[in-house]
Design an enzyme around this catalytic site. Sequence first.
Site, PDB file in Angstrom:
ATOM      1  N   SER A 119      89.465  57.167  -1.366  1.00 38.06           N
ATOM      2  CA  SER A 119      88.941  56.031  -2.128  1.00 38.06           C
ATOM      3  C   SER A 119      88.710  56.345  -3.600  1.00 38.06           C
ATOM      4  O   SER A 119      88.294  57.438  -3.974  1.00 38.06           O
ATOM      5  CB  SER A 119      87.613  55.601  -1.514  1.00 38.06           C
ATOM      6  OG  SER A 119      86.964  54.710  -2.368  1.00 38.06           O
ATOM      7  N   ARG A 169      93.385  51.950 -12.352  1.00 40.83           N
ATOM      8  CA  ARG A 169      94.340  52.670 -11.508  1.00 40.83           C
ATOM      9  C   ARG A 169      95.698  52.881 -12.156  1.00 40.83           C
ATOM     10  O   ARG A 169      96.317  53.926 -11.997  1.00 40.83           O
ATOM     11  CB  ARG A 169      94.535  51.894 -10.217  1.00 40.83           C
ATOM     12  CG  ARG A 169      93.292  51.920  -9.391  1.00 40.83           C
ATOM     13  CD  ARG A 169      93.410  51.064  -8.169  1.00 40.83           C
ATOM     14  NE  ARG A 169      92.145  51.179  -7.453  1.00 40.83           N
ATOM     15  CZ  ARG A 169      91.869  50.546  -6.332  1.00 40.83           C
ATOM     16  NH1 ARG A 169      92.754  49.722  -5.799  1.00 40.83           N
ATOM     17  NH2 ARG A 169      90.716  50.712  -5.741  1.00 40.83           N
ATOM     18  N   GLY A 212      96.568  35.153  10.456  1.00 39.70           N
ATOM     19  CA  GLY A 212      95.908  36.327   9.889  1.00 39.70           C
ATOM     20  C   GLY A 212      94.444  36.298  10.252  1.00 39.70           C
ATOM     21  O   GLY A 212      93.781  35.258  10.151  1.00 39.70           O
ATOM     22  N   HIS A 237     100.065  51.055  -3.025  1.00 38.14           N
ATOM     23  CA  HIS A 237      98.800  50.700  -2.382  1.00 38.14           C
ATOM     24  C   HIS A 237      98.621  49.199  -2.199  1.00 38.14           C
ATOM     25  O   HIS A 237      98.327  48.724  -1.114  1.00 38.14           O
ATOM     26  CB  HIS A 237      97.664  51.258  -3.235  1.00 38.14           C
ATOM     27  CG  HIS A 237      96.302  50.925  -2.740  1.00 38.14           C
ATOM     28  ND1 HIS A 237      95.843  51.339  -1.507  1.00 38.14           N
ATOM     29  CD2 HIS A 237      95.273  50.227  -3.288  1.00 38.14           C
ATOM     30  CE1 HIS A 237      94.600  50.905  -1.325  1.00 38.14           C
ATOM     31  NE2 HIS A 237      94.242  50.214  -2.383  1.00 38.14           N
ATOM     32  N   ARG A 295      95.313  45.350 -10.185  1.00 43.64           N
ATOM     33  CA  ARG A 295      94.035  44.992  -9.564  1.00 43.64           C
ATOM     34  C   ARG A 295      93.007  46.085  -9.808  1.00 43.64           C
ATOM     35  O   ARG A 295      93.299  47.270  -9.613  1.00 43.64           O
ATOM     36  CB  ARG A 295      94.220  44.797  -8.053  1.00 43.64           C
ATOM     37  CG  ARG A 295      92.906  44.558  -7.340  1.00 43.64           C
ATOM     38  CD  ARG A 295      93.098  44.200  -5.902  1.00 43.64           C
ATOM     39  NE  ARG A 295      93.485  45.304  -5.056  1.00 43.64           N
ATOM     40  CZ  ARG A 295      92.674  46.269  -4.627  1.00 43.64           C
ATOM     41  NH1 ARG A 295      91.414  46.300  -5.016  1.00 43.64           N
ATOM     42  NH2 ARG A 295      93.121  47.213  -3.829  1.00 43.64           N
ATOM     43  N   ALA A 332      90.397  37.832   4.877  1.00 50.59           N
ATOM     44  CA  ALA A 332      90.628  36.480   4.362  1.00 50.59           C
ATOM     45  C   ALA A 332      90.787  35.489   5.512  1.00 50.59           C
ATOM     46  O   ALA A 332      90.161  34.419   5.519  1.00 50.59           O
ATOM     47  CB  ALA A 332      91.865  36.468   3.461  1.00 50.59           C
TER      48      ALA A 332
HETATM   49  C1  LIG Z   1      93.276  52.518   2.519  1.00 46.54           C
HETATM   50  C2  LIG Z   1      92.841  51.278   1.807  1.00 46.54           C
HETATM   51  C3  LIG Z   1      91.611  51.217   1.213  1.00 46.54           C
HETATM   52  C4  LIG Z   1      91.219  50.069   0.539  1.00 46.54           C
HETATM   53  N1  LIG Z   1      89.968  50.039  -0.033  1.00 46.54           N
HETATM   54  C5  LIG Z   1      89.583  48.912  -0.675  1.00 46.54           C
HETATM   55  C6  LIG Z   1      88.279  48.845  -1.253  1.00 46.54           C
HETATM   56  O1  LIG Z   1      87.489  49.785  -1.183  1.00 46.54           O
HETATM   57  N2  LIG Z   1      87.926  47.707  -1.894  1.00 46.54           N
HETATM   58  C7  LIG Z   1      88.768  46.635  -1.987  1.00 46.54           C
HETATM   59  O2  LIG Z   1      88.386  45.629  -2.579  1.00 46.54           O
HETATM   60  N3  LIG Z   1      89.990  46.676  -1.421  1.00 46.54           N
HETATM   61  C8  LIG Z   1      90.418  47.776  -0.766  1.00 46.54           C
HETATM   62  N4  LIG Z   1      91.660  47.814  -0.206  1.00 46.54           N
HETATM   63  C9  LIG Z   1      92.484  46.599  -0.202  1.00 46.54           C
HETATM   64  C10 LIG Z   1      92.003  45.637   0.883  1.00 46.54           C
HETATM   65  O3  LIG Z   1      91.698  46.362   2.051  1.00 46.54           O
HETATM   66  C11 LIG Z   1      93.062  44.605   1.248  1.00 46.54           C
HETATM   67  O4  LIG Z   1      93.639  44.068   0.107  1.00 46.54           O
HETATM   68  C12 LIG Z   1      92.424  43.470   2.038  1.00 46.54           C
HETATM   69  O5  LIG Z   1      91.684  43.990   3.115  1.00 46.54           O
HETATM   70  C13 LIG Z   1      93.479  42.507   2.539  1.00 46.54           C
HETATM   71  O6  LIG Z   1      92.872  41.571   3.398  1.00 46.54           O
HETATM   72  P1  LIG Z   1      93.693  40.359   3.985  1.00 46.54           P
HETATM   73  O7  LIG Z   1      92.773  39.617   4.870  1.00 46.54           O
HETATM   74  O8  LIG Z   1      94.322  39.612   2.869  1.00 46.54           O
HETATM   75  O9  LIG Z   1      94.889  41.014   4.819  1.00 46.54           O
HETATM   76  P2  LIG Z   1      94.888  42.029   6.109  1.00 46.54           P
HETATM   77  O10 LIG Z   1      93.587  42.706   6.333  1.00 46.54           O
HETATM   78  O11 LIG Z   1      96.105  42.873   5.925  1.00 46.54           O
HETATM   79  O12 LIG Z   1      95.103  41.062   7.319  1.00 46.54           O
HETATM   80  C14 LIG Z   1      96.352  40.498   7.609  1.00 46.54           C
HETATM   81  C15 LIG Z   1      96.227  39.747   8.920  1.00 46.54           C
HETATM   82  O13 LIG Z   1      97.393  38.969   9.086  1.00 46.54           O
HETATM   83  C16 LIG Z   1      97.970  39.190  10.354  1.00 46.54           C
HETATM   84  N5  LIG Z   1      99.406  38.982  10.178  1.00 46.54           N
HETATM   85  C17 LIG Z   1     100.207  39.444   9.186  1.00 46.54           C
HETATM   86  N6  LIG Z   1     101.450  38.980   9.339  1.00 46.54           N
HETATM   87  C18 LIG Z   1     101.440  38.202  10.427  1.00 46.54           C
HETATM   88  C19 LIG Z   1     102.424  37.460  11.107  1.00 46.54           C
HETATM   89  N7  LIG Z   1     103.680  37.383  10.668  1.00 46.54           N
HETATM   90  N8  LIG Z   1     102.059  36.798  12.227  1.00 46.54           N
HETATM   91  C20 LIG Z   1     100.787  36.852  12.699  1.00 46.54           C
HETATM   92  N9  LIG Z   1      99.819  37.538  12.098  1.00 46.54           N
HETATM   93  C21 LIG Z   1     100.133  38.211  10.968  1.00 46.54           C
HETATM   94  C22 LIG Z   1      97.547  40.584  10.763  1.00 46.54           C
HETATM   95  O14 LIG Z   1      97.557  40.700  12.166  1.00 46.54           O
HETATM   96  C23 LIG Z   1      96.127  40.616  10.168  1.00 46.54           C
HETATM   97  O15 LIG Z   1      95.245  40.009  11.073  1.00 46.54           O
HETATM   98  C24 LIG Z   1      92.078  48.969   0.459  1.00 46.54           C
HETATM   99  C25 LIG Z   1      93.330  49.031   1.059  1.00 46.54           C
HETATM  100  C26 LIG Z   1      93.710  50.184   1.715  1.00 46.54           C
HETATM  101  C27 LIG Z   1      95.071  50.245   2.299  1.00 46.54           C
END
Ligand SMILES: Cc1cc2nc3c(=O)[nH]c(=O)nc-3n(C[C@H](O)[C@H](O)[C@H](O)COP(=O)(O)OP(=O)(O)OC[C@H]3O[C@@H](n4cnc5c(N)ncnc54)[C@H](O)[C@@H]3O)c2cc1C
Length: 636
Positions: A283, A329, A39, A400, A434, A43
């Site tokens: 948003s 929410r 990922g 969401h 959340r 994160a």
């Molecule tokens: C439209 C929208 C608006 C949002 N706005 C907000 C906001 O304003 N404030 C807030 O706090 N949160 C917001 N969120 C929530 C927030 O964006 C996400 O919870 C957060 O960005 C998740 O981050 P992450 O790094 O955990 O996962 P992600 O950003 O989903 O990253 C996942 C990563 O894992 C990789 N991956 C996944 N599965 C595999 C696999 N099997 N093999 C290899 N690679 C893999 C992908 O390629 C990617 O790089 C929003 C969400 C959405 C959908």
Amino acid sequence: MLDARIPSGPIEEQWDKCRFEMKLVNPANRRKHSIIVVGAGLAGAAAAATLGQQGYQVHCFSYHDTPRRAHSIAAQGGINAAKNYRNDGDSISRLFKDTVKGGDFRAREANVYRLAQISLNIIDQCVAQGVPFAREYGGLLDTRSFGGVQVQRTFYARGQTGQQLLLGAYQALEEQVAAGRVTMHIRSELLDVVIVGGRARGIVTRDLVTGQIDCHAADVVVLATGGYSNVFYLSTNAKASNCTAIWRAHRRGALFGNPCFTQIHPTCIPLSSEHQSKLTLMSESLRNDGRVWVPKKKGETRAAKDIPENERDYYLERRYPSFGNLVPRDVASRNAKDVCDEGRGVGPHGQGVYLDFADAIQRLGLDTVREKYGNLFDIYERITGEDAYTVPMRIYPAPHYTMGGLWVDYHLMSTIPGLFVGGAANFSDHGANRLGASALMQGLADGYFVLPATLPDYLASTALDPVDVSHAAFTATKAEVKGRIDALVAVKGKRSPDSFQRELGKIVWDDCGMARSDAGLRKALARIPKLREEFWHNLRIVGADDELNQALEKANRVSDFLELAELMCIDALQRTESCGGHFRVESQTPEGEAKRDDANFCYSAAWEWKGSGQAPALHKEPLTFANVPLSQRSYK
Ligand SMILES: Cc1cc2nc3c(=O)[nH]c(=O)nc-3n(C[C@H](O)[C@H](O)[C@H](O)COP(=O)(O)OP(=O)(O)OC[C@H]3O[C@@H](n4cnc5c(N)ncnc54)[C@H](O)[C@@H]3O)c2cc1C
């Protein structure tokens, strides 16, 4: 028995104590350790960059062609931090309390407190990276409000906060790539986790361009693979977001925490056609200035502008005078559904409520509203063809965010030693609901600050035998992965992976969505195994497995959604209370609010995979609330 490894002592001191007690790896020894981070969203990129900077050999995997395409880029509204720059009464304790309460008392207090503490560091880190947060005229960082709180603690970069934060993390990651400490593996999809001697020691991936299956060994594995809202098919998530990484780890022994805890976001653009494949979020920040209303009269046919003030029902302001349009929410979503179910919904299918900016434009001026939310209004216009500066937006709740995910202890380690989980992929600090702007905070807290502290402790305190990909466990796991792909390609039936996912999504949305009932969940539990059975007999994948094949990628992911969906319903069925986003119709207060049952359900559910066709086993992590006393939430 689950051991959450919560440090002893006062909550304010637990993280410092834990950090002090954890073992360190000598700088000269760090390069001898290899770490896999799957990922490269907020994160994963944050964790990989920070661990690379510490000197470990990091291998970072993503199915995207660049980390910049991770779903995190979609985050719009902002990121919370208890900086109290506004001097409006904010503090670490208040952010902690708001988050515990917002999650309806189903999160672990110790983690939430740590999150609130680290929130301060995140903003400093991001500002140092050059993230262009919005600033006030005098140059100070600006903040705005999000739901469920009464302070303004949300830092933002217009409606593109996720994108800007991700660019910050990406640039930190690329610095480590250039320094040779992080190796990026793009377009590589994790399809299994390899366990050697009871510990996670590697992964099996498929190259999405060539179809090649590869093994990768390391001392420790981190999953930061995002959330699974696409189990509903229609969600606000990026189309590719899926559950495969965490689900395959679950099948290898990682317990799955609170799978049924999903969040339905109140402000999405309503569905306009049965054939739509994606929903778009507007948003939550818009609820700072937009007012939510529906006509008082059922079956109203007049346009919004022709409905006089006294015939409008600003139902959130009416029912929740303290929080008004900024209730959390879950509360906003349920209320929107209720007024639509009463026949007062607006728009083509009556599945919408108005979010009206007329007052804000009059009060603040068009330019100010445009400056704050311009890109969101543009998105809205591109999708609906309506100008929300002149007519109210129409919004409706949509899937969401998933609060569920792999169960982790205080160190963010799953029940498989050596398998750490960060960001939306873990069962998180958000309990049953959340609060807005808390996901970015959690993802970056995990990636920049928690994992870089806890993972070295694991490395320093564990005797790890040298393991490489010639080990029998890699050969066996690779063979299983290949066997599953061959089986998918061999079905040669009639239905596309999409058609299965769409049907599954409808089942989950109808019966494990905004409202859940015993009868509905039992119905879903009868239907899902049948659909899964059909999938394995009637799936059609066009093309072969040794080439770029998106149908195969989807089929693989849908095969996991079909198993996860069942676990979600099992989890929802056993939790006969309502809490946060999990609304059991049998458990509500006389006013129709979620009614918890603390006597019987004050725990996190952690499910153990027992094999295909076997009932999963439930483990419980009891939750204690020593610092924020259990109480019925009220936003009135
Ligand atoms: C439209 C929208 C608006 C949002 N706005 C907000 C906001 O304003 N404030 C807030 O706090 N949160 C917001 N969120 C929530 C927030 O964006 C996400 O919870 C957060 O960005 C998740 O981050 P992450 O790094 O955990 O996962 P992600 O950003 O989903 O990253 C996942 C990563 O894992 C990789 N991956 C996944 N599965 C595999 C696999 N099997 N093999 C290899 N690679 C893999 C992908 O390629 C990617 O790089 C929003 C969400 C959405 C959908």
